[in-house]
Write an enzyme that holds these catalytic residues in place. Structure first.
Site, PDB file in Angstrom:
ATOM      1  N   VAL A  62       0.059  -7.921   0.313  1.00 45.98           N
ATOM      2  CA  VAL A  62       0.344  -7.631   1.953  1.00 45.98           C
ATOM      3  C   VAL A  62      -0.295  -6.686   2.224  1.00 45.98           C
ATOM      4  O   VAL A  62      -0.728  -6.390   3.477  1.00 45.98           O
ATOM      5  CB  VAL A  62       1.980  -7.404   1.885  1.00 45.98           C
ATOM      6  CG1 VAL A  62       2.285  -6.213   1.247  1.00 45.98           C
ATOM      7  CG2 VAL A  62       2.547  -7.349   3.214  1.00 45.98           C
ATOM      8  N   GLY A  63      -0.537  -5.526   1.567  1.00 42.41           N
ATOM      9  CA  GLY A  63      -1.382  -4.395   1.991  1.00 42.41           C
ATOM     10  C   GLY A  63      -2.926  -4.684   2.083  1.00 42.41           C
ATOM     11  O   GLY A  63      -3.395  -5.491   1.248  1.00 42.41           O
ATOM     12  N   GLY A 118       9.669  -2.208   9.079  1.00 40.40           N
ATOM     13  CA  GLY A 118       9.288  -3.598   9.206  1.00 40.40           C
ATOM     14  C   GLY A 118       9.876  -4.438   8.359  1.00 40.40           C
ATOM     15  O   GLY A 118      11.254  -4.179   8.169  1.00 40.40           O
ATOM     16  N   ARG A 119       9.548  -5.651   8.087  1.00 35.93           N
ATOM     17  CA  ARG A 119      10.460  -6.746   7.146  1.00 35.93           C
ATOM     18  C   ARG A 119      10.795  -6.297   6.202  1.00 35.93           C
ATOM     19  O   ARG A 119      11.967  -6.437   5.608  1.00 35.93           O
ATOM     20  CB  ARG A 119       9.466  -7.995   6.974  1.00 35.93           C
ATOM     21  CG  ARG A 119       9.220  -8.770   8.191  1.00 35.93           C
ATOM     22  CD  ARG A 119       8.090  -9.846   7.575  1.00 35.93           C
ATOM     23  NE  ARG A 119       6.838  -9.433   7.022  1.00 35.93           N
ATOM     24  CZ  ARG A 119       5.819  -8.999   7.801  1.00 35.93           C
ATOM     25  NH1 ARG A 119       5.791  -9.512   8.997  1.00 35.93           N
ATOM     26  NH2 ARG A 119       4.618  -8.734   7.374  1.00 35.93           N
ATOM     27  N   ILE A 120      10.004  -5.358   5.069  1.00 37.70           N
ATOM     28  CA  ILE A 120      10.540  -4.949   4.151  1.00 37.70           C
ATOM     29  C   ILE A 120      11.846  -3.825   4.071  1.00 37.70           C
ATOM     30  O   ILE A 120      12.796  -3.913   3.333  1.00 37.70           O
ATOM     31  CB  ILE A 120       9.525  -4.255   3.039  1.00 37.70           C
ATOM     32  CG1 ILE A 120       8.475  -5.751   2.836  1.00 37.70           C
ATOM     33  CG2 ILE A 120       9.840  -3.486   1.983  1.00 37.70           C
ATOM     34  CD1 ILE A 120       7.009  -5.232   2.182  1.00 37.70           C
ATOM     35  N   PRO A 126      10.227   2.847  18.712  1.00 33.28           N
ATOM     36  CA  PRO A 126      11.473   2.175  18.308  1.00 33.28           C
ATOM     37  C   PRO A 126      11.135   0.719  18.036  1.00 33.28           C
ATOM     38  O   PRO A 126      10.198   0.277  18.913  1.00 33.28           O
ATOM     39  CB  PRO A 126      12.049   2.445  19.456  1.00 33.28           C
ATOM     40  CG  PRO A 126      11.617   3.559  20.145  1.00 33.28           C
ATOM     41  CD  PRO A 126      10.155   3.505  19.877  1.00 33.28           C
ATOM     42  N   ARG A 164       2.607   2.715  -0.577  1.00 32.56           N
ATOM     43  CA  ARG A 164       1.154   3.199  -1.084  1.00 32.56           C
ATOM     44  C   ARG A 164       1.272   4.440  -1.377  1.00 32.56           C
ATOM     45  O   ARG A 164       1.876   5.468  -0.907  1.00 32.56           O
ATOM     46  CB  ARG A 164       0.108   2.858   0.125  1.00 32.56           C
ATOM     47  CG  ARG A 164      -0.219   1.522   0.013  1.00 32.56           C
ATOM     48  CD  ARG A 164      -1.045   0.839  -1.092  1.00 32.56           C
ATOM     49  NE  ARG A 164      -1.609  -0.585  -0.901  1.00 32.56           N
ATOM     50  CZ  ARG A 164      -0.628  -1.649  -1.169  1.00 32.56           C
ATOM     51  NH1 ARG A 164       0.494  -1.492  -1.755  1.00 32.56           N
ATOM     52  NH2 ARG A 164      -1.258  -2.722  -1.028  1.00 32.56           N
ATOM     53  N   ASP A 187       6.801   3.602  -7.041  1.00 28.58           N
ATOM     54  CA  ASP A 187       6.293   2.447  -7.508  1.00 28.58           C
ATOM     55  C   ASP A 187       4.687   2.388  -7.350  1.00 28.58           C
ATOM     56  O   ASP A 187       3.974   1.547  -8.048  1.00 28.58           O
ATOM     57  CB  ASP A 187       6.797   1.109  -7.125  1.00 28.58           C
ATOM     58  CG  ASP A 187       6.145  -0.185  -7.572  1.00 28.58           C
ATOM     59  OD1 ASP A 187       6.072  -0.194  -8.968  1.00 28.58           O
ATOM     60  OD2 ASP A 187       5.689  -0.981  -6.882  1.00 28.58           O
ATOM     61  N   GLU A 211      -3.986   4.929  -9.240  1.00 32.07           N
ATOM     62  CA  GLU A 211      -3.312   3.853 -10.097  1.00 32.07           C
ATOM     63  C   GLU A 211      -4.291   3.510 -11.204  1.00 32.07           C
ATOM     64  O   GLU A 211      -5.396   2.926 -10.831  1.00 32.07           O
ATOM     65  CB  GLU A 211      -2.808   2.938  -9.382  1.00 32.07           C
ATOM     66  CG  GLU A 211      -1.896   3.213  -8.518  1.00 32.07           C
ATOM     67  CD  GLU A 211      -1.063   2.270  -7.641  1.00 32.07           C
ATOM     68  OE1 GLU A 211      -1.358   1.087  -7.813  1.00 32.07           O
ATOM     69  OE2 GLU A 211      -0.232   2.650  -6.642  1.00 32.07           O
ATOM     70  N   HIS A 259       3.427   0.207 -10.211  1.00 33.81           N
ATOM     71  CA  HIS A 259       3.234  -0.688  -9.141  1.00 33.81           C
ATOM     72  C   HIS A 259       3.636  -2.258  -9.281  1.00 33.81           C
ATOM     73  O   HIS A 259       2.620  -3.158  -9.664  1.00 33.81           O
ATOM     74  CB  HIS A 259       1.594  -0.695  -8.828  1.00 33.81           C
ATOM     75  CG  HIS A 259       1.469  -1.057  -7.459  1.00 33.81           C
ATOM     76  ND1 HIS A 259       0.218  -0.522  -6.546  1.00 33.81           N
ATOM     77  CD2 HIS A 259       2.103  -2.010  -6.404  1.00 33.81           C
ATOM     78  CE1 HIS A 259       0.234  -1.321  -5.439  1.00 33.81           C
ATOM     79  NE2 HIS A 259       1.396  -2.107  -5.228  1.00 33.81           N
ATOM     80  N   ILE A 260       5.015  -2.349  -9.527  1.00 37.11           N
ATOM     81  CA  ILE A 260       5.276  -3.757  -9.942  1.00 37.11           C
ATOM     82  C   ILE A 260       6.430  -4.146  -8.575  1.00 37.11           C
ATOM     83  O   ILE A 260       7.119  -5.368  -9.129  1.00 37.11           O
ATOM     84  CB  ILE A 260       6.275  -3.781 -11.190  1.00 37.11           C
ATOM     85  CG1 ILE A 260       7.302  -2.772 -11.260  1.00 37.11           C
ATOM     86  CG2 ILE A 260       4.961  -3.618 -12.372  1.00 37.11           C
ATOM     87  CD1 ILE A 260       8.087  -2.889 -12.274  1.00 37.11           C
TER      88      ILE A 260
HETATM   89  O1  LIG Z   1       1.232  -3.719  -3.097  1.00 36.84           O
HETATM   90  C1  LIG Z   1       1.418  -4.702  -3.170  1.00 36.84           C
HETATM   91  C2  LIG Z   1       0.692  -5.472  -2.099  1.00 36.84           C
HETATM   92  O2  LIG Z   1       0.032  -4.961  -1.134  1.00 36.84           O
HETATM   93  O3  LIG Z   1       0.742  -6.878  -1.949  1.00 36.84           O
END
Ligand SMILES: O=CC(=O)O
Length: 359
Positions: free
Chosen positions: A114-115, A193-195, A218, A276, A300, A305, A324-325
């Site tokens: 996603v990143g 965001g979504r997360i 906002p 990140r 995480d 890394e 990072h899991i």
């Molecule tokens: O860190 C994980 C991703 O960006 O999917």
């Protein structure tokens, strides 16, 4: 039966189009594979994604056949020469040097993440290269892990299991291994965001009193779903009992979590980062944790890394570090690989991708 590793090795060399069939004594060539778009896959991705590429009959691909070691940069620069598409993961820096090495055939980059801070978006835009990525499909897994990390940090689970295993467990003690609870707390989200929403939805049943957030502006639609109040970054630091970092790494958010932010936080608060490592100034975090400026941190993600085992953060009992899991569930990683493969094929076919970055 082939082991999955052997099968993947074989896939690396397999022609991915239905090349030929045998009828009687003659073999008829259905398609000349050498005319298909060439793709390089920088990692041994989960089987669903590989199968999609293999079964598509639309590409010929070569794969870096390991999940344990990233493809060495030198090898990558060689392998991308002349490719039409690249399927990568977040360990590969896709910058001007790599794009120059690839050359003008390269039309599509599909990242299984996603990143996208590992991609030089400006360079990609300049060259008209399309980019696919894998948002949404990992939201549940990341939110779940974030909650696990938050609880492990605030209730000191790693310290506790260590004590139990190594003889530190004496009599039941009134204040031993006490931590901080979510009930009645204020949870802050940096980058809604979504997360961030998915994390808040999972934390709400723990009887959180209030959700607050900050972002560049906002985000009322998202905030409404979790009844979160928009505040400034200063207020977020001051009010949060738990601060969860959910923003993307950009030039604006680089080291946004620094001395200035930590100094405003309560000494009972818990800092959690599943976005990140680059959004945190790790020296400042070490200082805040070791001086008791904040109570604990769960990370995480780090810089670099893997974080060297000699890093000072590893010496702190109040810092829980994971490798990072966040999205690492079998189903999510398989789905991510499938989405990355489909994005790649659609991009190469000049069709809209399922998830495409707007450059
Ligand atoms: O860190 C994980 C991703 O960006 O999917």
């Amino acid at each position: 039966m082939l082991s999955s590793r052997m099968a993947l090795r074989r896939l690396q060399r397999i022609a991915v189009a239905p090349l030929s069939f045998t009828s009687g004594a003659t073999t008829k060539v259905l398609r000349d594979m050498s005319t298909l778009p060439r793709v390089y896959v920088t990692r041994q991705i989960p089987p669903e994604g590989l199968k999609i590429l293999q079964d598509s009959g639309q590409v010929q691909f070569e794969l870096w056949d390991s999940d344990d070691v990233p493809v060495p940069r030198k090898e990558l620069l060689q392998k991308v020469k002349g490719v039409d598409g690249l399927l990568c993961v977040l360990t590969e820096k896709i910058d001007a040097e790599l794009l120059d090495a690839a050359g003008s055939n390269l039309k599509v980059i599909s990242t299984m993440s996603v990143g996208f801070d590992h991609l030089s978006l400006e360079e990609l835009k300049k060259r008209g290269i399309r980019v696919g990525y894998t948002p949404e499909v990992l939201t549940d897994a990341v939110a779940e892990l974030t909650v696990a990390l938050l609880l492990a940090t605030s209730r000191r689970l790693i310290e506790a299991t260590h004590e139990a295993k190594t003889g530190g467990w004496g009599t039941w003690r009134t204040l031993w291994l006490c931590g901080y609870e979510l009930a009645n707390s204020t949870v802050g989200i940096l980058g809604l965001g979504r997360i961030g929403v998915a994390i808040a939805e999972r934390l709400a049943p723990f009887k959180v009193k209030k959700f607050i957030y900050t972002d560049v502006a906002p985000r009322p639609e998202l905030a409404k779903a979790i009844n979160a109040e928009y505040v400034t970054l200063d207020e977020l630091a001051k009010q949060s009992d738990f601060l969860s970092i959910c923003c993307a790494l950009t030039p604006e958010t680089k080291e946004i979590c620094n001395k200035n932010l930590f100094s405003k936080m309560k000494n009972t608060s818990i800092f959690i980062n599943t976005s990140r490592g680059g959004v945190v100034n790790q020296e400042d975090l070490y200082e805040a944790l070791s001086t008791g400026q904040i109570a604990g941190a769960g990370l995480d993600v780090t810089v670099p890394e893997p974080l060297p085992t000699t890093h000072p953060l590893f010496t702190l009992k109040n810092c829980v570090i994971l490798p990072h899991i966040a999205s690492a569930s079998y189903s999510t990683r398989n789905t991510m690989s499938a989405l990355a493969a489909n994005n790649l094929l659609l991009g190469l076919g000049s069709q809209p991708m399922i998830k495409e970055l707007k450059l």
